[in-house]
Scaffold this active site. Structure first.
Site, short mmCIF file in Angstrom:
data_model
loop_
_atom_site.label_atom_id
_atom_site.label_comp_id
_atom_site.label_asym_id
_atom_site.label_seq_id
_atom_site.Cartn_x
_atom_site.Cartn_y
_atom_site.Cartn_z
N HIS A 1 -9.87 -0.10 2.64
CA HIS A 1 -8.61 -0.07 3.39
C HIS A 1 -7.74 1.12 3.00
CE1 HIS A 1 -4.51 -1.50 4.46
NE2 HIS A 1 -5.14 -2.08 5.47
N ALA B 1 8.21 -4.23 4.37
CA ALA B 1 8.71 -3.51 5.54
C ALA B 1 10.08 -3.97 5.99
CB ALA B 1 7.70 -3.63 6.68
N ASN C 1 0.95 -8.05 11.08
CA ASN C 1 0.09 -8.35 12.24
C ASN C 1 0.18 -9.79 12.69
OD1 ASN C 1 -0.76 -5.75 11.95
ND2 ASN C 1 -2.77 -6.24 11.14
N ASP D 1 -2.22 1.00 -2.22
CA ASP D 1 -3.19 0.21 -1.45
C ASP D 1 -4.37 -0.19 -2.36
OD1 ASP D 1 -5.12 -0.45 0.83
OD2 ASP D 1 -3.41 0.25 1.97
N ASP E 1 -14.53 14.17 3.33
CA ASP E 1 -13.49 14.50 4.29
C ASP E 1 -12.09 14.27 3.73
OD1 ASP E 1 -12.80 15.55 6.74
OD2 ASP E 1 -13.42 13.81 7.93
N SER F 1 -1.39 -1.62 9.72
CA SER F 1 -1.91 -0.84 8.59
C SER F 1 -2.29 0.56 9.02
CB SER F 1 -3.19 -1.49 8.04
OG SER F 1 -2.91 -2.44 7.08
#
Ligand code: CA
Length: 408
Positions: free
Chosen positions: A199, A299, A290, A166, A175, A351
């Site tokens: 992202h 994909a 999307n 990415d 975190d 995503s």
């Protein structure tokens, strides 16, 4: 007098430089050779055209070349005429996030200057960023909906290597940082893989945000996370950048790879690398897209587990792409996760659905060591429940359940 001569000299140099081919005017191609051609021969043949070698992609028997845009057709036809060359694939630079990202609400402080700073500066920046108060950690709806907490008594994904291919990862996010074990910046030589977009960090947080006392918890909060930065601060990269990141995942024995990126158009070299990952045993989870239309790439290629997005009412998100390639559906609307510079933000998209499934794949591999990508796909399908009212092409096997998955 001397000064003006010098100025003219600089101006002349400037003219000279502007006349020379610049980086911006270079064009790339992915030259794919027959499998029997040795690596050294591939490079020699590509170089014989006068092209610059950008990188090698040995897993797909390819060499990436760059030539001045005006000369690319000549180089291409010379290469195509060689008996050792199987194909010359296009290699445009595109925005890979446009198809998988939806605008969301940003809770993070405004983005600071997007620079790849030295690690000490990064740490200072992270320390300065507002952090949630201790004791405010919450498990997000998406993580609950895939039933991840119910699996944590069995496994939290410890020891499983997962790559986020990415925009990079926020290397000092309080975190996340403790789970980040490594990575690679594909697009900038000698630079770290810190996220200058946000992202990749959002996706990484969904997979492996820490179970501490702040922020959120990822689906697999003990996973070993790797950041492979293939996209720039705008979400753009060439096909060979993305493909090289996928090759890195194979070379470094990643067990799972999460790709929340996509292109509307396919590319044979990309298809070949999806197959190479599958054959090497890397489980590849990728965003369906999307557009609300057909599934994007990678994909849609066999070997990738394509993920569609659902909302909090278990409906198919209207933006979620659909087709026979969709394998799973997962939460992808109003997903609160990490942002760059130590922040948090809410985003929507396939995503966001993808890393939920990548995290589940990590949990499965942790409890079923050596599981192949096909076994992970079958296990996910078996642990999934169809969402009512959602067409098959929008959800594949349905919404996976972590507790069922690890108990298989
Ligand atoms: Ca946390």
């Amino acid at each position: 007098m001397v000064r003006s001569v010098r100025a003219w000299g600089l101006l002349a140099l400037g003219l000279l430089l502007s006349a020379a081919p610049s980086q911006a005017a270079m064009t790339r191609r992915i030259v794919v050779f027959s499998a029997s051609v040795p690596a050294a021969r591939r490079v020699a043949l590509a170089r014989s055209t006068g092209a610059r070698i950008v990188r090698e992609l040995p897993l797909i028997h390819a060499v990436v070349i760059a030539t001045p845009s005006t000369q690319v057709r000549v180089a291409e036809s010379r290469l195509s005429a060689m008996s050792e060359v199987a194909r010359v694939d296009p290699d445009p630079k595109i925005n890979w996030l446009a198809a998988v990202e939806r605008p969301g609400t940003v809770f993070a402080p405004p983005a600071m200057r997007d620079i790849l700073a030295p690690i000490e500066a990064l740490k200072k920046r992270a320390a300065a960023a507002p952090k949630p108060d201790a004791g405010t950690q919450r498990i997000q709806w998406g993580v609950e909906r895939v039933d991840a907490p119910a699996a944590w008594a069995t496994t939290r994904g410890a020891g499983v290597k997962v790559a986020v291919i990415d925009t990079g990862l926020d290397m000092t996010h309080p975190d996340l940082a403790a789970n980040i074990k490594g990575g690679w910046n594909v697009i900038a030589k000698n630079a770290d893989f810190n996220d200058d977009h946000g992202h990749g960090t959002h996706c990484g947080g969904n997979i492996a945000a820490l179970d501490n006392d702040i922020g959120i918890v990822g689906v697999a909060p003990k996973a070993d996370l790797y950041g492979v930065k293939v996209l720039d601060a705008n979400g753009s990269g060439t096909f060979d950048d993305v493909i090289a990141g996928m090759q890195w995942a194979v070379d470094h024995h990643m067990q799972v790879a999460s790709m929340s990126l996509g292109a509307d158009q396919g590319n044979q070299a990309l298809a070949d690398m999806v197959k190479a990952m599958h054959d090497a045993g890397v489980t590849l989870v990728a965003a369906a897209g999307n557009s609300g239309g057909s599934v994007g790439y990678p994909a849609a290629y066999p070997g990738a587990i394509a993920v569609a997005a659902s909302d909090q009412s278990d409906r198919l998100a209207d933006f979620s792409s659909r087709g026979p390639e969709v394998a799973e559906i997962a939460p992808g609307v109003d997903i609160y996760s990490l942002s760059k510079n130590g922040g948090y933000e809410t985003m929507s998209g396939t995503s966001m659905a993808t890393p939920h499934v990548a995290g589940l794949a990590v949990l499965y591999v942790a409890t079923h060591p050596g599981a192949t990508p096909d076994q992970v796909r079958a296990a996910l399908a078996k642990a999934s429940t169809k969402l009512s009212g959602v067409p098959a092409e929008g959800q594949g096997a349905g919404l996976p359940d972590a507790a069922k998955l690890v108990a298989e």
